[in-house]
Design a protein around this motif. Structure first.
Motif, PDB file in Angstrom:
ATOM      1  N   PHE A  19      -7.057  -8.846  -6.410  1.00 37.42           N
ATOM      2  CA  PHE A  19      -8.038  -9.913  -6.227  1.00 37.42           C
ATOM      3  C   PHE A  19      -9.126  -9.466  -5.262  1.00 37.42           C
ATOM      4  CE2 PHE A  19      -4.404 -12.385  -7.790  1.00 37.42           C
ATOM      5  CZ  PHE A  19      -5.034 -12.982  -8.875  1.00 37.42           C
ATOM      6  N   VAL A  20     -10.367  -9.695  -5.661  1.00 38.70           N
ATOM      7  CA  VAL A  20     -11.537  -9.214  -4.923  1.00 38.70           C
ATOM      8  C   VAL A  20     -12.273 -10.398  -4.294  1.00 38.70           C
ATOM      9  CG1 VAL A  20     -13.721  -7.962  -5.123  1.00 38.70           C
ATOM     10  CG2 VAL A  20     -11.768  -7.332  -6.593  1.00 38.70           C
ATOM     11  N   PRO A  21     -12.360 -10.429  -2.952  1.00 39.07           N
ATOM     12  CA  PRO A  21     -13.100 -11.503  -2.283  1.00 39.07           C
ATOM     13  C   PRO A  21     -14.583 -11.132  -2.171  1.00 39.07           C
ATOM     14  CG  PRO A  21     -11.978 -10.172  -0.643  1.00 39.07           C
ATOM     15  CD  PRO A  21     -11.657  -9.576  -1.994  1.00 39.07           C
ATOM     16  N   LEU A  22     -15.441 -12.073  -2.518  1.00 37.18           N
ATOM     17  CA  LEU A  22     -16.883 -11.834  -2.467  1.00 37.18           C
ATOM     18  C   LEU A  22     -17.576 -12.923  -1.672  1.00 37.18           C
ATOM     19  CD1 LEU A  22     -17.537 -10.933  -6.218  1.00 37.18           C
ATOM     20  CD2 LEU A  22     -17.386  -9.339  -4.291  1.00 37.18           C
ATOM     21  N   ALA A  23     -18.531 -12.505  -0.856  1.00 37.87           N
ATOM     22  CA  ALA A  23     -19.397 -13.447  -0.161  1.00 37.87           C
ATOM     23  C   ALA A  23     -20.585 -13.744  -1.066  1.00 37.87           C
ATOM     24  CB  ALA A  23     -19.879 -12.846   1.159  1.00 37.87           C
TER      25      ALA A  23
ATOM     26  N   PHE B 258     -11.988 -13.218  -7.337  1.00 33.44           N
ATOM     27  CA  PHE B 258     -11.580 -13.072  -8.726  1.00 33.44           C
ATOM     28  C   PHE B 258     -10.650 -11.882  -8.840  1.00 33.44           C
ATOM     29  CE2 PHE B 258     -14.790  -9.875  -8.432  1.00 33.44           C
ATOM     30  CZ  PHE B 258     -14.444  -8.912  -9.366  1.00 33.44           C
ATOM     31  N   GLY B 259      -9.995 -11.780  -9.985  1.00 31.60           N
ATOM     32  CA  GLY B 259      -9.155 -10.621 -10.233  1.00 31.60           C
ATOM     33  C   GLY B 259      -8.326 -10.801 -11.476  1.00 31.60           C
ATOM     34  N   GLN B 260      -7.525  -9.774 -11.746  1.00 25.28           N
ATOM     35  CA  GLN B 260      -6.673  -9.776 -12.919  1.00 25.28           C
ATOM     36  C   GLN B 260      -5.230  -9.997 -12.487  1.00 25.28           C
ATOM     37  OE1 GLN B 260      -6.544  -6.117 -15.215  1.00 25.28           O
ATOM     38  NE2 GLN B 260      -6.215  -7.262 -17.104  1.00 25.28           N
ATOM     39  N   ASP B 261      -4.576 -10.982 -13.066  1.00 22.92           N
ATOM     40  CA  ASP B 261      -3.181 -11.257 -12.773  1.00 22.92           C
ATOM     41  C   ASP B 261      -2.339 -10.087 -13.269  1.00 22.92           C
ATOM     42  OD1 ASP B 261      -0.393 -12.314 -13.550  1.00 22.92           O
ATOM     43  OD2 ASP B 261      -1.207 -13.952 -12.331  1.00 22.92           O
TER      44      ASP B 261
END
Length: 157
Positions: A51-55, A68-71
């Motif tokens: 999971f990638v956190p974005l500002a 967002f990310g891939q389960d």
């Protein structure tokens, strides 16, 4: 008029230079039950690096956060967090950030659809997601959130 201001939304990884601004963002009163605190989401991304956190920046100012990310198990792509700080809401920032992220995901060869969910009483989220083409799957996630899915257009196939 606030609606005539130009928007310059960019999505940037959460890093040392924007971390404090992201963590300080708060939802509007009454929205606290809709989303986990940003600091918790960032911590989760460190133990779940899929999971990638974005500002979400507008003209260099941090106005929101998404992740967002891939389960790993289902292989489904998810937008797991989206929040705009209280003082920046109702300006179209969430819509523009989602459009940019969806466009990025559509470029990913393994991403044919993306999922998002919201608390059943979060009418604003439901309207936003539907307006971007997300459709209810009939599923609810473990937290009781309504699950929606968007099929991504595949270009150049």
């Amino acid at each position: 008029d606030r609606h005539e201001e130009t928007m310059a939304i960019t999505l940037r990884e959460v890093a040392i230079d924007n971390f404090n601004d992201v963590v300080r963002l708060q939802p509007a009163p009454g929205q606290e039950s809709f989303i986990a605190p940003n600091v918790l989401s960032i911590a989760q991304s460190k133990v779940a690096p899929n999971f990638v956190p974005l500002a979400i920046h507008n003209h260099g100012t941090v106005v929101g956060f998404l992740m967002f990310g891939q389960d790993i198990e289902t292989r489904r792509w998810h937008i797991v967090r989206l929040m705009i700080g209280e003082q920046y809401q109702r300006r179209g920032y969430a819509r523009e950030a989602l459009k940019q992220l969806i466009a990025q995901l559509a470029q990913h060869p393994e991403c044919e659809e993306v999922y998002i969910s919201y608390m059943p009483d979060n009418v604003a989220a439901e309207r936003l997601y539907e307006s971007l083409g997300f459709r209810k799957t009939g599923e609810f996630d473990d937290a009781g959130e309504v699950v929606m899915r968007l099929e991504l257009p595949k270009l150049g196939i």
